[in-house]
Design an enzyme around this catalytic site. Structure first.
Site, PDB file in Angstrom:
ATOM      1  N   PRO A  44      -5.094   3.476  -4.001  1.00 12.35           N
ATOM      2  CA  PRO A  44      -5.134   4.906  -4.326  1.00 12.35           C
ATOM      3  C   PRO A  44      -4.017   5.343  -5.277  1.00 12.35           C
ATOM      4  O   PRO A  44      -4.259   6.099  -6.220  1.00 12.35           O
ATOM      5  CB  PRO A  44      -4.996   5.577  -2.953  1.00 12.35           C
ATOM      6  CG  PRO A  44      -5.601   4.587  -2.008  1.00 12.35           C
ATOM      7  CD  PRO A  44      -5.175   3.243  -2.547  1.00 12.35           C
ATOM      8  N   ASP A  45      -2.795   4.870  -5.050  1.00  9.81           N
ATOM      9  CA  ASP A  45      -1.692   5.192  -5.962  1.00  9.81           C
ATOM     10  C   ASP A  45      -1.991   4.707  -7.377  1.00  9.81           C
ATOM     11  O   ASP A  45      -1.739   5.412  -8.360  1.00  9.81           O
ATOM     12  CB  ASP A  45      -0.391   4.536  -5.475  1.00  9.81           C
ATOM     13  CG  ASP A  45       0.420   5.449  -4.580  1.00  9.81           C
ATOM     14  OD1 ASP A  45       0.332   6.678  -4.737  1.00  9.81           O
ATOM     15  OD2 ASP A  45       1.155   4.940  -3.722  1.00  9.81           O
ATOM     16  N   GLN A  46      -2.497   3.490  -7.480  1.00  3.42           N
ATOM     17  CA  GLN A  46      -2.710   2.907  -8.800  1.00  3.42           C
ATOM     18  C   GLN A  46      -3.884   3.568  -9.522  1.00  3.42           C
ATOM     19  O   GLN A  46      -3.838   3.765 -10.747  1.00  3.42           O
ATOM     20  CB  GLN A  46      -2.895   1.403  -8.665  1.00  3.42           C
ATOM     21  CG  GLN A  46      -1.602   0.725  -8.193  1.00  3.42           C
ATOM     22  CD  GLN A  46      -1.791  -0.703  -7.742  1.00  3.42           C
ATOM     23  OE1 GLN A  46      -2.482  -1.467  -8.406  1.00  3.42           O
ATOM     24  NE2 GLN A  46      -1.199  -1.060  -6.615  1.00  3.42           N
TER      25      GLN A  46
END
Length: 405
Positions: A171-173
């Site tokens: 999700p962060d990436q």
């Protein structure tokens, strides 16, 4: 050689993963990234590591991974004088990036409206966990929390085990990628219109967008995913889609392949009893067990050779260390390195983008805390005497490289 973004200046207030990965991607393409860090301690990722170990005994692999091609300015954002300096810097900047919790930057005087007053053409990209309004706005928005809330953790792993988080911070990436394409689109729009704008990116929306296939299936077929109790690779997939063992303790993945063709390729005609799509889904765990018994009679290299010759979609399942030594990864030159003043040689994954006229490249290692503070402040007319005073008051931190023997 010119780079695609070499005339773009970005003030990067972001920390941890989402924002720093986004600005690193832009830095790889030539943008001048000025990383604005907290005086004293810097980016929170500097204090977080894997395996409870540090690269070169002092540096975080997480920080080193997402912060190359940046210059660091470590300052006290609550200082009125620092606020004046940063707003002056914003007059000639193209983009501001930040991923603090909603409201934090506004309270400090660094919200979109604050920057727009000094530079109406500025593009302000704001990243958060859940967006900047709504019932979750005050909650912590972290990668694994998003995995749980969006359904991807509950869709991962085997049916007889609890939900499983992914083996990487997806999700962060994905949030970083959304930041990048939003910024590039806004830069293009500014070329046409002369106007800046605010971009809002959040982890929940980004993860949802990349789960669209799963949501379309559940919401339109009116049924839930039931996780397999085997090595089938997706809760909505039929056999043989999955991961299988081999005699020498290794594993191969087999993707979408006609099941009869796979059975005949393996000289396993007894598998041909599974001869309908309904069976391939309804009995997928049973089929996986039967196929796995066959694949485990082959060593990995032999099995790959047989399957690839028959154009079965297959590949070895590798861990990170063996993946780094994969011949195709070596051919693409994806594992690169840079020299860091404290950590020494740091091996990293290079840019995934190849451009014929404006290639991406690693020009700078991840910076030390405030390493480029004096250099940057001088560029904006701050005298050496004032820089010394700002260091003395704690409003600026500059970490210097150790002298080499």
């Amino acid at each position: 050689m010119q780079q695609a973004l070499s005339d773009i200046k970005i003030l990067d207030f972001s920390h941890l993963l989402q924002g720093p990965f986004a600005t690193q991607l832009l830095g790889d393409l030539g943008a001048d990234i000025i990383k604005i860090e907290r005086a004293g301690t810097g980016d929170m990722f500097r204090s977080i590591t894997f395996f409870n170990e540090w690269v070169g005994d002092s540096e975080s692999p997480s920080f080193l991974a997402w912060n190359r091609n940046k210059r660091s300015l470590a300052v006290n954002l609550k200082s009125p004088r620092i606020h004046e300096i940063l707003m002056d810097m914003a007059k000639s900047a193209d983009v501001v990036v930040q991923n603090f919790r909603p409201g934090v930057m506004e309270k400090l005087g660094y919200g979109y409206e604050d920057f727009r007053l000094v530079n109406p053409k500025l593009i302000y990209c704001s990243g958060s966990g859940y967006g900047e309004s709504g019932p979750y706005v005050t909650r912590p928005g972290q990668d694994m929390l998003i995995q749980g809330l969006t359904g991807v953790a509950a869709a991962t792993g085997r049916a007889d085990q609890p939900p499983v988080p992914l083996g990487a911070g997806l999700p962060d990436q994905l949030g970083a990628m959304n930041m990048v394409y939003g910024i590039l689109a806004a830069l293009l729009w500014r070329e046409k219109s002369g106007k800046g704008q605010k971009i809002e990116v959040n982890l929940m929306a980004g993860m949802m967008a990349h789960l669209n296939q799963e949501f379309v299936s559940v919401l339109n077929l009116n049924r839930d995913f039931e996780r397999p109790n085997s090595g089938i690779g997706h809760p909505g997939a039929e056999a043989p889609f999955g991961i299988y063992g081999t005699r020498d303790g290794r594993f191969v993945s087999i993707a979408m392949s006609p099941f009869g063709h796979l059975a005949r390729t393996l000289n396993a005609d007894h598998l041909l009893v599974y001869d309908s799509p309904d069976q391939l889904f309804a009995k997928r765990d049973e089929i996986w067990e039967a196929v796995n018994e066959v694949t485990k009679t082959f060593d990995c290299e032999k099995l790959l050779d047989i399957l690839l010759r028959a154009d079965v979609w297959t590949a070895e399942v590798k861990d990170f260390r063996s993946a780094a030594q994969d011949p195709q990864i070596e051919h693409l030159g994806l594992i690169q390195s840079y020299e860091h003043p404290l950590a020494g040689e740091v091996k990293v994954v290079g840019s995934a983008i190849q451009m014929s006229e404006t290639p991406s490249k690693i020009k700078r290692p991840a910076p030390m805390i405030g390493e480029h503070g004096a250099e940057i402040l001088k560029e904006y007319g701050i005298s050496a005497d004032e820089i010394a005073k700002l260091i003395e008051t704690g409003d600026v931190t500059i970490q210097h490289a150790p002298e080499r023997e």
